[in-house]
Design an enzyme around this catalytic site. Structure first.
Site, short mmCIF file in Angstrom:
data_model
loop_
_atom_site.label_atom_id
_atom_site.label_comp_id
_atom_site.label_asym_id
_atom_site.label_seq_id
_atom_site.Cartn_x
_atom_site.Cartn_y
_atom_site.Cartn_z
N HIS A 178 67.75 152.88 39.37
CA HIS A 178 68.61 152.27 38.34
C HIS A 178 69.95 153.01 38.24
O HIS A 178 70.36 153.43 37.17
CB HIS A 178 67.89 152.26 36.98
CG HIS A 178 68.33 151.12 36.11
ND1 HIS A 178 67.47 150.36 35.38
CD2 HIS A 178 69.56 150.63 35.84
CE1 HIS A 178 68.13 149.43 34.70
NE2 HIS A 178 69.42 149.59 34.97
N GLN A 179 70.58 153.16 39.39
CA GLN A 179 71.83 153.92 39.42
C GLN A 179 73.06 153.06 39.68
O GLN A 179 74.16 153.58 39.81
CB GLN A 179 71.75 155.04 40.48
CG GLN A 179 71.96 154.58 41.92
CD GLN A 179 72.02 155.73 42.91
OE1 GLN A 179 71.01 156.34 43.21
NE2 GLN A 179 73.21 156.03 43.41
N GLU A 223 59.48 150.61 35.80
CA GLU A 223 60.33 151.80 35.99
C GLU A 223 60.33 152.75 34.79
O GLU A 223 60.58 153.94 34.93
CB GLU A 223 61.77 151.40 36.31
CG GLU A 223 62.52 150.79 35.14
CD GLU A 223 63.96 150.39 35.49
OE1 GLU A 223 64.16 149.73 36.52
OE2 GLU A 223 64.87 150.74 34.72
N SER A 277 69.42 143.97 38.85
CA SER A 277 69.52 143.49 37.46
C SER A 277 68.44 144.05 36.55
O SER A 277 68.69 144.99 35.81
CB SER A 277 69.53 141.96 37.42
OG SER A 277 70.85 141.51 37.66
N ARG A 278 67.26 143.48 36.60
CA ARG A 278 66.15 144.00 35.80
C ARG A 278 64.87 143.84 36.60
O ARG A 278 64.67 142.81 37.26
CB ARG A 278 66.01 143.23 34.47
CG ARG A 278 67.05 143.59 33.42
CD ARG A 278 66.87 145.01 32.87
NE ARG A 278 67.89 145.36 31.89
CZ ARG A 278 69.05 145.95 32.16
NH1 ARG A 278 69.36 146.26 33.41
NH2 ARG A 278 69.91 146.24 31.20
N ASP A 324 67.13 148.35 42.86
CA ASP A 324 67.67 149.40 41.99
C ASP A 324 66.89 149.43 40.68
O ASP A 324 67.11 150.31 39.85
CB ASP A 324 69.15 149.14 41.72
CG ASP A 324 69.80 150.27 40.92
OD1 ASP A 324 69.66 151.44 41.35
OD2 ASP A 324 70.43 150.01 39.88
P1 NAD Z 1 76.77 138.18 32.52
O1 NAD Z 1 76.24 137.81 31.17
O2 NAD Z 1 78.24 138.28 32.70
O3 NAD Z 1 76.22 137.13 33.61
C1 NAD Z 1 74.90 136.71 33.67
C2 NAD Z 1 74.89 135.32 34.30
O4 NAD Z 1 73.54 134.95 34.51
C3 NAD Z 1 75.53 134.24 33.41
O5 NAD Z 1 76.49 133.51 34.15
C4 NAD Z 1 74.35 133.38 33.00
O6 NAD Z 1 74.70 132.00 32.83
C5 NAD Z 1 73.43 133.57 34.21
N1 NAD Z 1 72.07 133.16 33.96
C6 NAD Z 1 71.38 133.11 32.78
N2 NAD Z 1 70.16 132.58 32.98
C7 NAD Z 1 70.08 132.28 34.30
C8 NAD Z 1 69.08 131.67 35.11
N3 NAD Z 1 67.93 131.23 34.56
N4 NAD Z 1 69.33 131.50 36.43
C9 NAD Z 1 70.50 131.92 36.97
N5 NAD Z 1 71.50 132.47 36.25
C10 NAD Z 1 71.28 132.65 34.93
O7 NAD Z 1 76.03 139.52 32.92
P2 NAD Z 1 76.51 140.63 33.98
O8 NAD Z 1 77.43 141.59 33.30
O9 NAD Z 1 76.97 139.94 35.21
O10 NAD Z 1 75.14 141.40 34.22
C11 NAD Z 1 74.03 140.76 34.86
C12 NAD Z 1 72.79 141.62 34.71
O11 NAD Z 1 72.95 142.83 35.46
C13 NAD Z 1 72.53 142.14 33.28
O12 NAD Z 1 71.83 141.20 32.51
C14 NAD Z 1 71.72 143.39 33.51
O13 NAD Z 1 70.35 143.05 33.48
C15 NAD Z 1 72.09 143.80 34.92
N6 NAD Z 1 72.76 145.12 34.97
C16 NAD Z 1 72.20 146.10 35.74
C17 NAD Z 1 72.81 147.35 35.84
C18 NAD Z 1 72.24 148.46 36.71
O14 NAD Z 1 72.66 149.60 36.58
N7 NAD Z 1 71.34 148.18 37.63
C19 NAD Z 1 73.98 147.59 35.13
C20 NAD Z 1 74.53 146.55 34.37
C21 NAD Z 1 73.91 145.33 34.30
#
Ligand code: NAD
Length: 329
Positions: free
Chosen positions: A291-292, A259, A229-230, A254
């Site tokens: 981050h892929q 980063e 995620s981040r 990832d």
């Molecule tokens: P999304 O908005 O559909 O889902 C995020 C979920 O997290 C929601 O259900 C929300 O209620 C929940 N959430 C918020 N605060 C929280 C907390 N304190 N504890 C637990 N859950 C909590 O988002 P998504 O499309 O599923 O993406 C999730 C994350 O993935 C993004 O925010 C982004 O940071 C990351 N991401 C990474 C890549 C990568 O290449 N590595 C690519 C896309 C997204």
């Protein structure tokens, strides 16, 4: 027609944006967007940016001086954008909320399989005709427990994948969904009971360092932590100490909190002075990708299509369905 200043441009971005773009001038810049180079956007009413571009208040101010009216994030997250500064300057911020949850969720499972079954080590060995299996023992995923933090788009796909492997799934999300096939529990219980903990929540004030010393102390000694995620969801120094002291089983990352300036680039000729990543890279029970997780053809196509559609809607004065506001941060 408008013009887009496109920062941190990589060959795979250009390939897909050039394939799909029919209407706009796109000026590609290889450098990451920072206050120092924001003036490159002069003459463009839009900038297109990615996860490690620095869209802090200084950059936003410079973009505003350059005449930028809209920031097109070609990613889902926008934690690197000062929405407050953008609002003050009347700059709209648009994102691509979903482009392929499968890309990220499948990568998370790929990391788990590779880490648990030690596939990168085996690959390196066999390239050198070393066919020994010593040190390559993993565990069955079947019957183990996955703990999923965040059951949005990506988390749900990941849960389905885990269930396909015959895993039990625990979940934590402040907004639980009745149709998610997982047992919702509080964070502490999730940390205690899970064999694999996978992060799928956004980076917010609430989730920064969600994996810290305290969280790690609750985990099983064999637990694998997976972060697609981040980076700042994990206190990396706490993670490194736990790995050093064998208080957790391993980590698949990832993303990394430092980063920016490192990931997405070839640093193989340089002396990398970040000691935390250097130590992590050297651990046999750590697997890092740069981050892929998003990087599939389907995701790149969707990112280009939705980003350009966001811009068309902005220019046409239409309702902006993918706009983000200060309250969302
Ligand atoms: P999304 O908005 O559909 O889902 C995020 C979920 O997290 C929601 O259900 C929300 O209620 C929940 N959430 C918020 N605060 C929280 C907390 N304190 N504890 C637990 N859950 C909590 O988002 P998504 O499309 O599923 O993406 C999730 C994350 O993935 C993004 O925010 C982004 O940071 C990351 N991401 C990474 C890549 C990568 O290449 N590595 C690519 C896309 C997204």
């Amino acid at each position: 027609m408008g013009a887009i200043a496109f920062f941190d441009a990589k060959p795979y971005d250009r390939e897909w944006f050039d394939r799909i773009n029919k209407d706009f001038e796109i000026r590609y810049f290889e450098g990451r967007l920072r206050p120092e180079n924001a003036r490159l956007a002069e003459g463009c009413d839009a900038v297109c940016a990615f996860v490690n571009d620095e869209l802090n208040s200084k950059t936003v101010e410079k973009l505003s001086e350059a005449g930028v009216k809209v920031i097109l994030m070609r990613c889902a997250g926008y934690n690197n954008v000062s929405l407050r500064a953008a609002k003050e300057k009347g700059i709209r911020v648009l994102t691509v909320p979903a482009y392929s949850p499968y890309a990220v969720a499948e990568h998370a499972m790929g990391l788990i399989l590779a880490l648990n079954r030690k596939i990168p080590r085996a690959y390196i060995r066999t390239r050198d005709f070393n066919f020994s299996l010593v040190g390559l023992t993993g565990f069955d995923l079947h019957g183990k427990t996955a703990g999923v933090i965040g059951t949005g788009r990506i988390g749900r796909v990941f849960i389905d994948i885990c269930r396909g492997f015959g895993m039990e799934v625990l979940a934590h999300d402040p907004k639980p969904s009745p149709d998610v096939p997982a047992e919702y529990v509080d964070r502490e219980e999730l940390f205690r009971r899970s064999d694999i903990i996978s992060l799928h929540c956004p980076l917010t004030r609430d989730t920064r360092y969600i994996i810290d010393e305290g969280a790690i102390a609750l985990m099983k000694k064999s637990a694998l932590v997976v972060n697609t995620s981040r980076g700042q969801l994990i206190d990396t120094e706490a993670l490194l100490s736990a790995l050093n002291e064998k208080r957790i089983g391993g980590a698949a990352l990832d993303v990394y909190e430092e980063e920016s300036g490192l990931f997405f680039e070839d640093n193989s000729d340089k002396i990398v002075t970040d000691e935390v990543i250097s130590l992590l890279v050297s651990r046999p029970n750590v697997l890092i990708t740069s981050h892929q997780a998003f990087l599939t053809e389907e995701a790149l196509r969707n990112i280009a299509e939705i980003t350009l559609e966001n811009y068309s809607d902005f220019i046409a004065g239409k309702e902006l369905k993918n706009e983000v506001f200060v309250k969302d941060a």
